[in-house]
Design a protein around this motif. Structure first.
Motif, PDB file in Angstrom:
ATOM      1  N   TYR A 165       2.562  -1.304   5.181  1.00 20.88           N
ATOM      2  CA  TYR A 165       3.500  -0.982   6.190  1.00 20.88           C
ATOM      3  C   TYR A 165       2.888  -0.444   7.223  1.00 20.88           C
ATOM      4  O   TYR A 165       2.189  -0.883   8.209  1.00 20.88           O
TER       5      TYR A 165
ATOM      6  N   ASP B  80      12.541   1.025  -1.136  1.00 24.80           N
ATOM      7  CA  ASP B  80      11.339   0.333  -0.627  1.00 24.80           C
ATOM      8  C   ASP B  80      10.071   1.066  -1.181  1.00 24.80           C
ATOM      9  O   ASP B  80       9.838   2.304  -1.040  1.00 24.80           O
ATOM     10  N   LYS B  81       8.906   0.400  -1.511  1.00 22.25           N
ATOM     11  CA  LYS B  81       7.368   0.973  -1.710  1.00 22.25           C
ATOM     12  C   LYS B  81       6.512   0.389  -0.933  1.00 22.25           C
ATOM     13  O   LYS B  81       6.337  -0.801  -1.060  1.00 22.25           O
ATOM     14  N   SER B  82       5.854   1.200  -0.337  1.00 16.93           N
ATOM     15  CA  SER B  82       4.926   0.848   0.776  1.00 16.93           C
ATOM     16  C   SER B  82       3.513   1.636   0.441  1.00 16.93           C
ATOM     17  O   SER B  82       3.444   2.720   0.126  1.00 16.93           O
TER      18      SER B  82
ATOM     19  N   PRO C 145      -2.458  -4.309  -0.528  1.00 18.97           N
ATOM     20  CA  PRO C 145      -1.820  -3.325  -1.051  1.00 18.97           C
ATOM     21  C   PRO C 145      -1.627  -2.873  -2.293  1.00 18.97           C
ATOM     22  O   PRO C 145      -1.262  -1.961  -2.780  1.00 18.97           O
TER      23      PRO C 145
ATOM     24  N   VAL D  23       4.533  -3.877  -3.799  1.00 20.93           N
ATOM     25  CA  VAL D  23       4.281  -2.897  -3.013  1.00 20.93           C
ATOM     26  C   VAL D  23       3.842  -3.468  -1.563  1.00 20.93           C
ATOM     27  O   VAL D  23       3.121  -4.672  -1.699  1.00 20.93           O
ATOM     28  N   THR D  24       4.372  -3.208  -0.398  1.00 19.38           N
ATOM     29  CA  THR D  24       4.120  -3.882   0.923  1.00 19.38           C
ATOM     30  C   THR D  24       3.010  -2.904   1.591  1.00 19.38           C
ATOM     31  O   THR D  24       3.109  -1.719   1.606  1.00 19.38           O
TER      32      THR D  24
ATOM     33  N   ASN E 155       0.545   3.067   3.114  1.00 18.49           N
ATOM     34  CA  ASN E 155       0.626   3.177   4.401  1.00 18.49           C
ATOM     35  C   ASN E 155      -1.159   4.217   4.592  1.00 18.49           C
ATOM     36  O   ASN E 155      -1.468   4.544   3.652  1.00 18.49           O
TER      37      ASN E 155
END
Length: 281
Positions: free
Chosen positions: A150, A198-200, A140, A147-148, A202
């Motif tokens: 999600y 939170d930063k993700s 990611p 960044v994750t 998707n």
């Protein structure tokens, strides 16, 4: 296949102290285990009979994605759970048993496979109720640092075969073969939730991607997520807001347009139009 154990039941009562709540929850959990009829010992162990059918799941996964762990839910009418609640009489439910399994990559290509038993056997005579599988971003941080990965692309297939006439959300499939091909777009989401950031990364998808496939006789399932990695949509929520304020999210689309609304996800139809617009010329 690894067991995830019985579904835990928790109750939250505001007037209780944490210690009292923990004690009551623990007692309730032990009571539920004791009430599972005839299957207290090793009740969640699967011992499929030699002639048990299998469901084979094959996924064609783009290089930027990877399979999520497959979850298989089994139910038992022999090992039932009983719950006594203050306001209602005793309620009973089919026993529930979750099993997880990893997809196996076939050689050096992008094909992954997994199998689950239809008849799980065991002391409780477990029968396959549903499976859930999908994909998520492999790396990611190609979009940004810290960044994750999600939200991903998930598919749920149920094998109970129930066809309620009012059910217009699920898709009913007949026969042994189920083929699923879906479009996905990278979605970078920045969210500020009451002081928490939170930063993700998707996968933006069509609303109907939440649909459950009811396919009682499906034994061969093929899933191909089509990732349009060159079309990225981003979203941000306000940094400051009141606790009871409804969040407005700003979405920025790859054609340069912006939209602020109360939607939780990007406009998938808009993404499709942006992608298909050059082809229409």
């Amino acid at each position: 296949m690894k067991s995830l154990g019985v579904l835990h039941l928790f109750f939250k009562e505001s007037y209780m102290s944490n210690a009292t709540l923990y004690a009551k929850t623990t007692l309730l959990y032990l009571a539920l285990l004791a009430l599972i009829s005839g299957c207290v010992k090793d009740y969640d162990v699967l011992t499929p009979p030699p002639d048990s059918e299998k469901v084979k799941i094959v996924m064609k996964v783009p290089a930027e994605l990877e399979p999520k762990t497959l979850l298989a839910k089994y139910e038992s009418t022999r090992c039932r759970m009983f719950v006594d609640l203050p306001t209602v009489s005793r309620m009973q439910f089919p026993g529930s048993n979750l099993q997880d399994s990893k997809f196996t990559r076939q050689g050096e290509n992008n094909i992954y496979e997994a199998e689950v038993f239809v008849d799980g056997g065991g002391e409780c005579e477990w029968q396959l109720d549903s499976i859930e599988f999908g994909v998520v971003y492999r790396i990611p941080n190609r979009f940004a640092k810290k960044v994750t990965a999600y939200y991903g692309g998930a598919v749920i297939v149920k094998f109970d075969g129930q066809h309620a006439p009012f059910n217009t959300v699920d898709q009913f499939i007949e026969g042994p073969d189920l083929i699923i091909v879906k479009d996905y777009y990278p979605w970078v989401r920045e969210a500020y939730e009451l002081g928490y950031y939170d930063k993700s990364v998707n996968l933006a998808k069509e609303y109907e991607s939440y649909r459950t496939y009811r396919a009682r006789d499906a034994r061969n399932i093929f899933f191909e997520p089509v990732l349009h990695s060159d079309l990225v949509v981003t979203s941000t929520s306000p940094k400051k807001r009141f606790a009871d304020e409804i969040v407005t999210t700003t979405f920025r689309y790859p054609d340069g347009t912006e939209e602020s609304n109360r939607e939780l996800e990007p406009d998938f139809k808009k993404m499709q139009k942006i992608r298909l617009k050059p082809e229409a010329k």
